[in-house]
Design an enzyme around this catalytic site. Structure first.
Site, PDB file in Angstrom:
ATOM      1  N   HIS A 160       0.814  -1.217   0.000  1.00 12.66           N
ATOM      2  CA  HIS A 160       0.000   0.000   0.000  1.00 12.66           C
ATOM      3  C   HIS A 160       0.847   1.266   0.000  1.00 12.66           C
ATOM      4  CE1 HIS A 160      -4.207  -1.364   0.390  1.00 12.66           C
ATOM      5  NE2 HIS A 160      -3.686  -2.429   0.978  1.00 12.66           N
ATOM      6  N   ASP A 174      -7.690  -1.731  -1.257  1.00 13.02           N
ATOM      7  CA  ASP A 174      -8.620  -2.623  -0.576  1.00 13.02           C
ATOM      8  C   ASP A 174     -10.028  -2.144  -0.901  1.00 13.02           C
ATOM      9  OD1 ASP A 174      -6.457  -3.888   0.575  1.00 13.02           O
ATOM     10  OD2 ASP A 174      -6.613  -2.815   2.482  1.00 13.02           O
ATOM     11  N   GLU A 176      -6.285 -12.515   0.795  1.00 12.29           N
ATOM     12  CA  GLU A 176      -7.274 -11.464   1.082  1.00 12.29           C
ATOM     13  C   GLU A 176      -8.212 -11.262  -0.104  1.00 12.29           C
ATOM     14  OE1 GLU A 176      -4.941  -8.027   2.038  1.00 12.29           O
ATOM     15  OE2 GLU A 176      -3.920  -9.004   3.717  1.00 12.29           O
ATOM     16  N   HIS A 180      -8.039  -7.358  -1.406  1.00  8.55           N
ATOM     17  CA  HIS A 180      -6.796  -6.655  -1.738  1.00  8.55           C
ATOM     18  C   HIS A 180      -6.366  -6.963  -3.165  1.00  8.55           C
ATOM     19  CE1 HIS A 180      -2.555  -5.263  -0.609  1.00  8.55           C
ATOM     20  NE2 HIS A 180      -2.401  -5.826  -1.796  1.00  8.55           N
TER      21      HIS A 180
END
Length: 252
Positions: free
Chosen positions: A144, A151, A217, A220
Site C-alpha cells: 500500500h 482494498d 485477502e 486486496h
C-alpha cells in the site's frame, strides 16, 4: 512493541526488483465510491497533513475505472466501494500494532506475560499473513505504500457495502478468496454460494482490468507493485514506496 521472533518474513514477491516509473500519486475520482469515514484515519493512524489515503498511482486509478466498467457490464446494479488505498509506512506500522493488539484482546492474551509467549507468537504469525511489515527498505516496501494497492468491496446502487462473508482485515482463513468455494459447490442455495459468487465477481472485474489479487485477502488487489509482478510473472515492479507528498494532490 513486537516481541518474540519477528513475523516479518520475506514474502514470495520480495525478490522482484523495483524500477519506479515515477508516475504521480493522485486522488481517486469521486465516481468511485468511498467507504467513509476512513477506517484507519478514524483510529488515529498518523497520516499527517494532506496525506489523503484515497490516492493511488494514476495508472492504478485508470484501471480501477476500467474495473468498475467491467463489473457493471455484468452487474449494473453494483459498484466498487473503496475501503483503503495509499498507506504511508508510519500508518502501516500503526495498523500492524493495532491488528496485533486487537487479536490479543480477542484471544484474551496479555502481551507482557512471558508465560503466554507461544500464544503471542501465534498471534504475530497469524497477523503476518495479512499485514505486510512496515519495512523502510526500498527493496521491500509494503504494497500500500507504493500507491499500487487498493482494498475494496462491492456496494449496491445506494452505496451500501454488500456482505461478502467476512469483514475486510479479518484475521483467519475466512478472508481467503476461495474460502467458500467448497460450500458453494455443495449448497447452491446457501449464503456461502452468494458470498463466493460476490467475491468471484469482484475478482473477475479487477482481473479484467489487469489487477492481481493478494492470495490471502479477498479485498486486496494491486497493479504494478512486487506482488503484482510475482503473480503475473513480470520481471520488475514499476511502483516503489512513496513519501508523504509536500504539496496538495491534483484531482484525477
Amino acid at each position: 512493541m513486537l516481541s518474540a521472533r519477528t513475523f516479518f518474513l520475506l514474502r514470495p514477491w520480495s525478490d522482484r526488483p523495483i524500477r519506479d516509473c515515477g508516475e504521480s500519486l493522485n486522488q481517486i475520482p469521486l465516481s468511485l465510491h468511498r467507504l467513509e469515514p476512513h477506517p484507519y484515519a478514524s483510529l488515529g493512524a498518523p497520516y499527517g497533513v494532506e496525506a489523503d489515503p484515497f490516492r493511488l498511482r494514476q495508472g492504478v486509478v485508470d484501471r480501477l475505472l476500467r474495473a468498475q466498467d467491467e463489473l457493471q457490464q455484468e452487474h449494473p446494479e453494483l459498484c466498487l466501494a473503496i475501503f483503503d488505498a495509499w498507506r504511508p509506512i508510519p500508518v502501516q506500522a500503526f495498523m500492524v500494532e493495532h491488528a496485533i493488539a486487537k487479536e490479543c484482546r480477542k484471544r484474551k492474551l496479555k502481551r507482557g506475560d512471558r508465560s503466554q509467549a507461544e500464544e503471542l507468537q501465534r498471534v504475530i504469525d497469524d497477523v503476518g499473513r495479512f499485514w505486510a511489515p512496515p519495512s523502510l527498505d526500498p527493496c521491500t516496501p509494503p504494497p500500500h505504500s507504493t500507491g499500487a494497492a487498493v482494498d475494496l468491496t462491492l456496494a449496491d446502487s445506494q452505496g451500501i457495502a454488500l456482505n461478502m462473508g467476512g469483514e475486510i482485515d479479518a484475521i483467519g482463513s475466512i478472508s481467503e478468496p476461495d474460502h467458500y468455494r467448497e460450500a458453494a459447490n455443495d449448497q447452491p442455495q446457501s449464503e456461502a454460494y452468494l458470498w463466493h459468487n460476490r467475491r468471484q465477481s469482484l475478482a473477475e472485474a479487477m482481473g479484467k482490468a489487469g489487477f492481481s489479487q493478494h492470495p490471502n485477502e479477498w479485498w486486496h488487489f494491486s497493479y504494478g507493485d512486487q506482488l503484482w509482478a510475482w503473480r503475473k510473472g513480470v520481471a520488475e515492479a514499476i511502483y516503489g514506496a512513496l513519501p508523504v507528498p509536500d504539496s496538495k494532490p491534483r484531482t484525477a
